[in-house]
Design an enzyme around this catalytic site. Structure first.
Site, PDB file in Angstrom:
ATOM      1  N   GLU A   1     -35.356  77.460 -59.483  1.00  0.00           N
ATOM      2  CA  GLU A   1     -34.026  77.654 -60.047  1.00  0.00           C
ATOM      3  C   GLU A   1     -33.159  76.411 -59.860  1.00  0.00           C
ATOM      4  O   GLU A   1     -33.354  75.629 -58.920  1.00  0.00           O
ATOM      5  CB  GLU A   1     -33.321  78.830 -59.358  1.00  0.00           C
ATOM      6  CG  GLU A   1     -33.927  80.175 -59.673  1.00  0.00           C
ATOM      7  CD  GLU A   1     -33.149  81.314 -59.055  1.00  0.00           C
ATOM      8  OE1 GLU A   1     -33.318  82.434 -59.525  1.00  0.00           O
ATOM      9  OE2 GLU A   1     -32.375  81.078 -58.100  1.00  0.00           O
TER      10      GLU A   1
ATOM     11  N   HIS B   1     -31.128  78.094 -44.624  1.00  0.00           N
ATOM     12  CA  HIS B   1     -30.999  79.215 -45.565  1.00  0.00           C
ATOM     13  C   HIS B   1     -30.873  80.558 -44.842  1.00  0.00           C
ATOM     14  O   HIS B   1     -31.067  81.608 -45.450  1.00  0.00           O
ATOM     15  CB  HIS B   1     -32.177  79.253 -46.542  1.00  0.00           C
ATOM     16  CG  HIS B   1     -32.319  78.014 -47.360  1.00  0.00           C
ATOM     17  ND1 HIS B   1     -31.387  77.631 -48.294  1.00  0.00           N
ATOM     18  CD2 HIS B   1     -33.281  77.051 -47.366  1.00  0.00           C
ATOM     19  CE1 HIS B   1     -31.762  76.494 -48.857  1.00  0.00           C
ATOM     20  NE2 HIS B   1     -32.893  76.118 -48.313  1.00  0.00           N
TER      21      HIS B   1
ATOM     22  N   ARG C   1     -32.551  97.382 -48.596  1.00  0.00           N
ATOM     23  CA  ARG C   1     -32.482  97.841 -47.205  1.00  0.00           C
ATOM     24  C   ARG C   1     -31.074  97.614 -46.681  1.00  0.00           C
ATOM     25  O   ARG C   1     -30.224  97.046 -47.362  1.00  0.00           O
ATOM     26  CB  ARG C   1     -33.469  97.047 -46.343  1.00  0.00           C
ATOM     27  CG  ARG C   1     -33.272  95.528 -46.477  1.00  0.00           C
ATOM     28  CD  ARG C   1     -34.125  94.735 -45.521  1.00  0.00           C
ATOM     29  NE  ARG C   1     -34.160  93.328 -45.842  1.00  0.00           N
ATOM     30  CZ  ARG C   1     -33.219  92.437 -45.559  1.00  0.00           C
ATOM     31  NH1 ARG C   1     -32.109  92.852 -44.969  1.00  0.00           N
ATOM     32  NH2 ARG C   1     -33.358  91.156 -45.865  1.00  0.00           N
TER      33      ARG C   1
ATOM     34  N   LYS D   1     -38.872  88.542 -56.885  1.00  0.00           N
ATOM     35  CA  LYS D   1     -37.648  87.914 -57.396  1.00  0.00           C
ATOM     36  C   LYS D   1     -37.740  87.659 -58.897  1.00  0.00           C
ATOM     37  O   LYS D   1     -36.772  87.819 -59.634  1.00  0.00           O
ATOM     38  CB  LYS D   1     -37.382  86.612 -56.646  1.00  0.00           C
ATOM     39  CG  LYS D   1     -36.854  86.790 -55.232  1.00  0.00           C
ATOM     40  CD  LYS D   1     -36.513  85.441 -54.622  1.00  0.00           C
ATOM     41  CE  LYS D   1     -35.784  85.590 -53.294  1.00  0.00           C
ATOM     42  NZ  LYS D   1     -36.588  86.227 -52.251  1.00  0.00           N
TER      43      LYS D   1
END
Length: 667
Positions: free
Chosen positions: A200, A235, A292, A116
């Site tokens: 973040e 999540h 994917r 990430k």
């Protein structure tokens, strides 16, 4: 085009790929673990190869075994599905080395988007908007804590190699950061073998909107519009839809361009998804790119009329994209609900067991069911507890919502706890139906989504009693047919008495309350009474539990399934579980240790949080169990003392195992 492909996955995605391959005349090879020897994807494939024990790390995640299976069967290409090795650059490289086509992006794209933090650097360079945060390499806890303090709370800690909602922790205040960082890193190393994280800024009312992109080996890249995946728990996505409600053409074009720019920046080929966090004001930030096919790809297929697996196969075989951007169009609205074996009332705790009864809604142009299981199959503790994906389509969102509610009402599952009723409440929730969407919807609508148990209505008890009486009569008739004198009146269950009316009482338990249904036998019917309120009941019951009910002349359809002493009643879009109580049995329905100190399912102890001999308050964390890809914290049921742990870190425990020797403080 390929003659034969191997599918390096299991469950519904393996079945989904087999369906398209068969339509295209391509033979398929399944791989399976010992736990999946009789799985649906194995039964559907043309060939199947055993690759190891139940544990994924010894079977579905072993690259050499999958490559060997492909070579052994002569498969020219491998479809990785999603999860497992689908975004593993070593697997992609191994396919390349062995001359086997990997049905997915090149190694370079997987590598670029696999981290990430590295992906965000690339996106920044490509001009794709980013969420404010720390994406660097320094991983010292104190330094990350300092960065979080500088960003300002709330912040989100995310595993750099993560995906699927794993390795993420929301931190709302500075003093919680270090503990949550440790938990996040534990999950990240367990799930991805890499505990590198980024931090973040947490957008307080975000929408999760993703763009489906597709590239080919000729340099063409298109976007197939967006999906709104804002409704999540832990999540992880629960309900997805396409197109996103409230999306303007201008915003769609801007997000689509950003997604295509992201794909082109890494030379992307095949199906991919660029995920964005979107503010309510229309601004959006790059979150990650999944290299994917996504679990929720069917909603895109439903609004575009395309088969994305077919596109994957065509692109992987060297063909150009079937359509250009200006040829792609949106038609109607689609929703996808993930049907899980889990208990929403217990924090979405996964459930395992045999699917004693499984009856999905009928498929049509409006309703689609993608599944990897059939009635009689097991939901195993070794893998994700998904039962199916239920997808509906109609010409607009309101009609699609109505389709979803009806399809959920028609879904019947017995044998494992499931989230079908929760999904029905979620679909009907005014916030969701009114498109007031953000990733915190489930949490803020708790009162609506998790209502207090209102008990069981008389009508439900009457339906259960009627089914019981009809089932008894049918069994008596079957037994009679096996005797030499099938017409003997002694076989009858019609309650005949000389100069009297036969009466009896049926008992059903719901939650902790027993309910009595008094039965009086009438010619061709029964009089059912509950607390003095009575109805005349008659009906017909088939072997699948489908019941045609008539109560005082009012007719309806229901389903009643008898399984292991319980009666599962499905009627009017709801489900109830009743225990059939034998009034002569005084032992109750079993017991068990109180206080939640038993393992809720098979798993592994990954942390002992409290110390032996420690005095703790009620609710204090004692140990952490990893089961079915999630962490479960076992807490103190009362104030007391931790006398001893019965297992150590790394130990495997069975379902119901006693984990802690705990002594409650005397009141």
């Amino acid at each position: 085009m390929f003659d034969k492909i191997l599918i390096a996955n299991r469950g519904e995605i393996a079945c989904r790929v087999i369906k398209t391959a068969r339509r295209m005349g391509i033979k398929t090879v399944a791989v399976y673990s010992e736990a999946d020897a009789n799985a649906r994807h194995v039964r559907l494939a043309d060939e199947a190869v055993l690759i190891g024990p139940a544990a994924a790390r010894e079977s579905y995640l072993v690259i050499d075994k999958i490559i060997a299976a492909a070579k052994q069967t002569g498969a020219q290409a491998i479809h990785p599905g999603y999860g497992f090795l689908s975004e593993n650059e070593d697997f992609c490289h191994a396919c390349e080395r062995e001359g086997i086509v990997f049905i997915g992006p090149p190694v370079s794209a997987i590598r670029a988007m696999g981290s990430k933090s590295e992906a965000k650097k690339l996106m920044d360079a490509a001009g794709v908007p980013l969420t404010p945060g720390y994406h660097g390499d320094e991983q010292a806890p104190a330094y990350l804590h300092q960065q979080a303090d500088a960003i300002g709370y709330p912040v989100l800690i995310k595993a750099a190699a993560g995906g699927g909602g794993k390795g993420m922790r929301l931190v709302e205040k500075s003093e919680d950061f270090i503990d949550l960082l440790a938990s996040c890193k534990r999950e990240a190393i367990s799930s991805f073998g890499d505990d590198h994280v980024l931090v973040e800024k947490y957008i307080t009312k975000p929408r999760h909107i993703e763009i489906q992109v597709f590239g080919d080996t000729h340099g063409n890249v298109v976007y197939l519009f967006e999906r709104d995946c804002s409704v999540q728990r832990r999540h992880q996505k629960v309900l997805e839809e396409a197109p996103a409600p409230g999306m303007t053409p201008e915003r769609r074009a801007a997000m689509g361009k950003a997604a295509v720019d992201a794909a082109k920046a890494v030379g992307y080929v095949g199906a991919g998804t660029v995920e964005f966090i979107a503010n309510q004001d229309g601004s959006f930030y790059f979150m990650e790119m999944n290299t994917r096919l996504q679990v929720e790809h069917p909603v895109t297929e439903m609004i575009t009329g395309l088969d994305l697996v077919e596109w994957q196969l065509r692109v992987a075989s060297g063909e150009k994209l079937p359509l250009e951007q200006e040829q792609l169009q949106i038609r109607g609205h689609a929703l996808e609900a993930r049907i899980y074996a889990e208990d929403p009332a217990k924090g979405f705790l996964p459930s395992t067991g045999k699917l004693v009864h499984l009856a999905p809604p009928a498929e049509s142009l409006h309703v689609r069911v993608d599944t990897g299981v059939e009635e009689g199959d097991e939901i195993s503790p070794h893998y994700d507890p998904m039962i199916a994906k239920l997808i509906v389509w109609d010409i607009n969102r309101d009609r699609a919502l109505a389709r979803m509610l009806q399809a959920l009402a028609d879904y019947r599952v017995v044998g494992v706890a499931n989230n079908i009723e929760f999904l029905s409440r979620l679909t009907a929730c005014p916030a969701f139906s009114g498109a007031d969407l953000d990733t915190g919807l489930i949490e803020r609508e708790k009162a609506y989504l998790f209502p207090a148990d209102a008990g069981v209505a008389d009508e439900v008890l009457q339906i259960a009693a009627l089914a019981e009486l009809l089932r008894e009569a049918a069994l008596a008739d079957k037994r009679a047919q096996r005797t030499a004198d099938a017409r003997s009146p002694w076989h009858a269950r019609d309650g005949w008495r000389m100069n009297a009316t036969a009466r009896r009482t049926l008992l059903f338990r719901h939650a902790d309350t027993d309910h009595a249904v008094d039965v009086a036998y009438l010619p061709g019917a029964w009089r059912l009474s509950i607390d003095g309120r009575s109805v005349e009941a008659r009906g017909e019951l088939n072997e699948r539990g489908l019941l045609r009910v008539e109560l005082d002349g009012t007719r309806m359809d229901a389903t009643v399934i008898a399984a292991a002493g319980r009666r599962h009643v499905f009627a009017k879009g709801r489900a109830w579980q009743l225990a059939a109580v034998d009034p002569l049995h005084h032992g109750g329905e079993g017991g068990g240790a109180e206080g939640g100190l038993l393992a809720p399912m098979p798993g592994k102890v990954i942390a002992l949080v409290a110390a032996e001999g420690a005095k703790v308050e009620k609710g204090a964390p004692l140990l952490i169990l990893e089961a079915m890809k999630m962490e479960h914290t076992i807490t103190a049921p009362a104030a007391g003392t931790v006398k001893a742990f019965r297992f150590g870190v790394g130990d495997q425990v069975g379902d119901g195992a006693e984990l802690v020797d705990f002594e409650a403080t005397a009141a």
